[in-house]
Each structure stands twice: as structure tokens, then as C-alpha cells.
Design an enzyme around this catalytic site. Structure first.
Site, PDB file in Angstrom:
ATOM      1  N   ASN A  52       0.819  -1.225   0.000  1.00  0.00           N
ATOM      2  CA  ASN A  52       0.000   0.000   0.000  1.00  0.00           C
ATOM      3  C   ASN A  52       0.852   1.273   0.000  1.00  0.00           C
ATOM      4  O   ASN A  52       0.321   2.384   0.041  1.00  0.00           O
ATOM      5  CB  ASN A  52      -0.974   0.006   1.184  1.00  0.00           C
ATOM      6  CG  ASN A  52      -0.283   0.167   2.530  1.00  0.00           C
ATOM      7  OD1 ASN A  52       0.945   0.200   2.619  1.00  0.00           O
ATOM      8  ND2 ASN A  52      -1.068   0.254   3.598  1.00  0.00           N
ATOM      9  N   SER A  62       9.197 -11.781  14.462  1.00  0.00           N
ATOM     10  CA  SER A  62      10.283 -10.980  15.034  1.00  0.00           C
ATOM     11  C   SER A  62      10.801 -11.606  16.313  1.00  0.00           C
ATOM     12  O   SER A  62      10.065 -12.286  17.037  1.00  0.00           O
ATOM     13  CB  SER A  62       9.752  -9.573  15.336  1.00  0.00           C
ATOM     14  OG  SER A  62      10.630  -8.865  16.169  1.00  0.00           O
ATOM     15  N   TYR A  81       4.040  -3.287  19.034  1.00  0.00           N
ATOM     16  CA  TYR A  81       4.495  -3.918  17.786  1.00  0.00           C
ATOM     17  C   TYR A  81       4.784  -5.401  18.021  1.00  0.00           C
ATOM     18  O   TYR A  81       4.303  -6.270  17.291  1.00  0.00           O
ATOM     19  CB  TYR A  81       5.760  -3.214  17.267  1.00  0.00           C
ATOM     20  CG  TYR A  81       6.547  -4.053  16.290  1.00  0.00           C
ATOM     21  CD1 TYR A  81       6.083  -4.263  14.994  1.00  0.00           C
ATOM     22  CD2 TYR A  81       7.740  -4.664  16.676  1.00  0.00           C
ATOM     23  CE1 TYR A  81       6.792  -5.061  14.106  1.00  0.00           C
ATOM     24  CE2 TYR A  81       8.455  -5.459  15.799  1.00  0.00           C
ATOM     25  CZ  TYR A  81       7.978  -5.653  14.512  1.00  0.00           C
ATOM     26  OH  TYR A  81       8.677  -6.453  13.643  1.00  0.00           O
ATOM     27  N   LYS A 116       2.931  -9.308  16.786  1.00  0.00           N
ATOM     28  CA  LYS A 116       3.599 -10.502  16.255  1.00  0.00           C
ATOM     29  C   LYS A 116       3.247 -11.734  17.091  1.00  0.00           C
ATOM     30  O   LYS A 116       2.994 -12.814  16.554  1.00  0.00           O
ATOM     31  CB  LYS A 116       5.116 -10.298  16.231  1.00  0.00           C
ATOM     32  CG  LYS A 116       5.595  -9.180  15.313  1.00  0.00           C
ATOM     33  CD  LYS A 116       5.299  -9.459  13.850  1.00  0.00           C
ATOM     34  CE  LYS A 116       5.928  -8.437  12.931  1.00  0.00           C
ATOM     35  NZ  LYS A 116       5.600  -8.650  11.512  1.00  0.00           N
ATOM     36  N   ASN A 163      14.563   4.637  13.164  1.00  0.00           N
ATOM     37  CA  ASN A 163      14.391   3.952  14.446  1.00  0.00           C
ATOM     38  C   ASN A 163      15.496   2.930  14.682  1.00  0.00           C
ATOM     39  O   ASN A 163      15.728   2.518  15.809  1.00  0.00           O
ATOM     40  CB  ASN A 163      13.035   3.227  14.479  1.00  0.00           C
ATOM     41  CG  ASN A 163      11.876   4.192  14.537  1.00  0.00           C
ATOM     42  OD1 ASN A 163      11.686   4.869  15.530  1.00  0.00           O
ATOM     43  ND2 ASN A 163      11.101   4.270  13.465  1.00  0.00           N
TER      44      ASN A 163
END
Length: 337
Positions: A32, A124, A149, A153, A198
């Protein structure tokens, strides 16, 4: 094999598309463009000689994604699409839960609907949470991550485990990444974050070309040899070849499998700065700031399971990754335009 790659224009996704073509597969990309650029398509064509088929679609949108499954013959899916900035996830938890969970659920729903049996999920190392030991293995408990975040996961892994139990014809691989760095040797592809990086490596490279004044090192009094945090930094090309090896594994119908993809050894922040300076000859000025809440002192992978079951291991060094990351940043001082 025709592989649908969601988030295929992003950092890891684009490098994986290159390795898919190198291995004789075909990629269909859905992205996207919220954290990537359409110009990556042309760069993929330059590297591979093929312009991948591309759909600008949000994976949360079932009605728009469904025709891709209906019109394309898809043998496997690699699901990268999702928001991924740890710090931002603490400020915008609702957006992270909504985007990451709904996109994964939509892909899984269409996978079941159109009988696509192979899925590789981009997970992750954050799923291991506040572990008190290293290296971490695939058998270590996954209970709770330390940021929204990471929690997305953890939740998606559990959802996919439940789906695979209910649909035993599906083969699902959960790949737990550590810290991808580097870029394609051509300098055409690399890490191109929006705004202030980051992650450590793009921050270093932006300092190296003068885009930022100095590197901020978060904490130098951890219980490590030099006081800075230790992480498992894996070259993004090695990470990409790990996905290709995983697809081959899924062809054997293993059901649900889990692999750490890392190097099996840790590098501290100060060691990374030193490696970058050695690889490039560029001095990196830095300042030490307070540690960030929730950061672990040490995190690196035990990777012998991937080597044993996938026939894969990381081949490139931290020096290779530093040189490739700098090559990309020098060629693209303002990112991919």
C-alpha cells in the site's frame, strides 16, 4: 513457484523478491506504499531483468485483495506487510493492532478461501519478550512482548498456529528475525525509513553522509563488555535467502514450523560503530543518551535449527553489511526517489 509477497516493496520484502527471482520463482507484489516507494519496482527490474507484477492494495481491505487471489495463480505467500516501528507502536497502539492483525487475518482468510497452502510469516525476535538469557532458541517461551508492535507478532503467531491446527493441509512458517541491516550490492536497494530512523544502521549511514549531526547511543552501562546493547545483526540478503529456503521446506508439507533467522552471534553498538568505520573509512561522531525503557542488554539467536532443517545459514559479515548500507546511502542520500 508463484509467490505473493505482501509488503514486497519494503526493505526486507524487496530484497526477498530479488532472491525469489534468482532462485527461479516469480513474485507478485502487494503493497500500500505507506512505508515504501513505487520507484523500488523499477530498481527490482534493473536487478532481476523482470518487472514484477504489482498491486497497490492495502492488505486490510478484503474486497480489494480478493481479486488478486481470484485472478493470479498463487502457490505461496510471504507476508511482510505491517507497521513495524517499535517506538511509534507505543504512541499509536490502536493503529498497530488494527493494521497488523487485520492484514494478517485478511491474508489468512483468502488463503483458506482460495486453497493457497503455503505461508511464510514475517515475525520478530521481539516475541521472546524480556528474556534473561542469550542465545534464544525456538523452544523459548513466547508469552508477552515488551511493546505493542511485538504484541501484534505474538498474537498473529498464535492465530496462525490455531488456523494451521484447524486446517492441517496448510503449511505455515513463522520466521523470527533479529536485526536486518545492509543492502543490495548494486546500491539500488537498502533501508529507506521515513523521517528519523528507528534502527541503528540507517542512523549511522545518515550520520556518515552528513545528513545527521551525530549518532545517539542509548545507554552505555549495560552488563555487557563495553556497556552498550548487543544485538544479532543479519545482512538483509542473508535474511532474504532464508525465505527462499523456507519456501522449499514448505513444499515438504511440514505443517507449522518456526525458525530463528540470525547470525548466532551478537555485536554491540560500539562494535558496530567500529565495524562501520573500518568498512568505510568514515568516522561516526556519537553521543551517549539515557537507555530506552524496555531495551534488552543482550539479544541474539541460536540458529542451528534453521541450518539443520533448511540448509541455510547467514554467510555475510557485519563488515559486508556496513559497506553495503553505506553504498546504498551514498547513492541515495535522500532515500529512493
Amino acid at each position: 513457484m508463484r509467490v505473493l509477497v505482501t509488503g514486497g516493496l519494503g526493505f526486507i520484502g524487496s530484497h526477498t523478491v530479488v532472491e525469489l527471482y534468482k532462485a527461479g520463482h516469480e513474485a507478485i507484489i502487494v503493497d500500500n506504499l505507506c512505508n515504501s516507494k513505487k520507484a523500488v519496482l523499477g530498481r527490482l527490474e534493473k536487478i532481476t531483468g523482470v518487472l514484477p507484477k504489482f498491486y497497490e492494495i492495502d492488505c486490510c481491505d478484503y474486497e480489494k485483495l480478493k481479486p488478486v487471489f481470484a485472478n493470479e495463480k498463487i502457490d505461496a505467500i510471504i507476508h511482510f506487510a505491517g507497521l513495524k516501528a517499535v517506538g511509534e507502536s507505543c504512541v499509536k497502539p490502536l493503529e498497530y493492532y488494527e493494521n497488523n492483525l487485520i492484514s494478517a487475518l485478511t491474508v489468512a482468510r483468502l488463503m483458506r478461501e482460495f486453497k493457497v497452502k503455503n505461508l511464510v510469516f514475517s515475525s520478530s525476535a521481539t516475541v521472546y519478550g524480556l528474556t534473561d538469557h542469550a542465545p534464544v532458541t525456538e523452544e523459548d517461551p513466547v508469552t508477552s512482548a515488551i511493546n505493542p508492535y511485538g504484541e501484534t507478532k505474538v498474537m498473529i503467531e498464535r492465530i496462525l498456529e490455531d488456523i494451521q491446527k484447524a486446517e492441517p493441509w496448510m503449511n505455515i512458517a513463522l520466521l523470527r528475525y533479529f536485526n536486518p541491516i545492509g543492502g543490495h550490492a548494486s546500491g539500488l536497494l537498502g533501508e529507506d525509513p521515513n523521517g528519523i530512523p528507528n534502527n541503528l544502521m540507517p542512523y549511522i549511514t545518515q550520520v556518515a553522509i552528513g545528513k545527521r549531526e551525530k549518532l545517539h547511543v542509548f545507554g552505555d552501562n549495560y552488563p555487557t563488555p563495553d556497556g552498550t546493547g548487543i544485538r544479532d545483526y543479519i545482512h538483509v540478503v542473508d535474511l532474504a535467502t532464508g525465505h527462499v529456503a523456507t519456501l522449499k521446506k514448505l513444499e515438504t508439507n511440514p505443517g507449522l514450523v518456526v525458525y530463528n533467522l540470525g547470525t548466532g552471534k551478537g555485536t554491540s553498538v560500539f562494535e558496530m560503530i567500529d565495524a562501520f568505520e573500518k568498512a568505510t573509512g568514515v568516522k561516526i561522531p556519537y553521543v551517549v543518551d539515557a537507555p530506552r525503557p524496555g531495551d534488552l542488554a543482550v539479544s541474539y539467536a541460536k540458529t542451528d535449527k534453521a541450518e539443520r532443517e533448511l540448509g541455510w545459514k547467514a554467510e555475510k559479515t557485519v563488515l559486508d553489511a556496513c559497506a553495503d548500507a553505506y553504498h546504498f546511502q551514498k547513492n541515495n542520500p535522500n532515500g529512493i526517489e
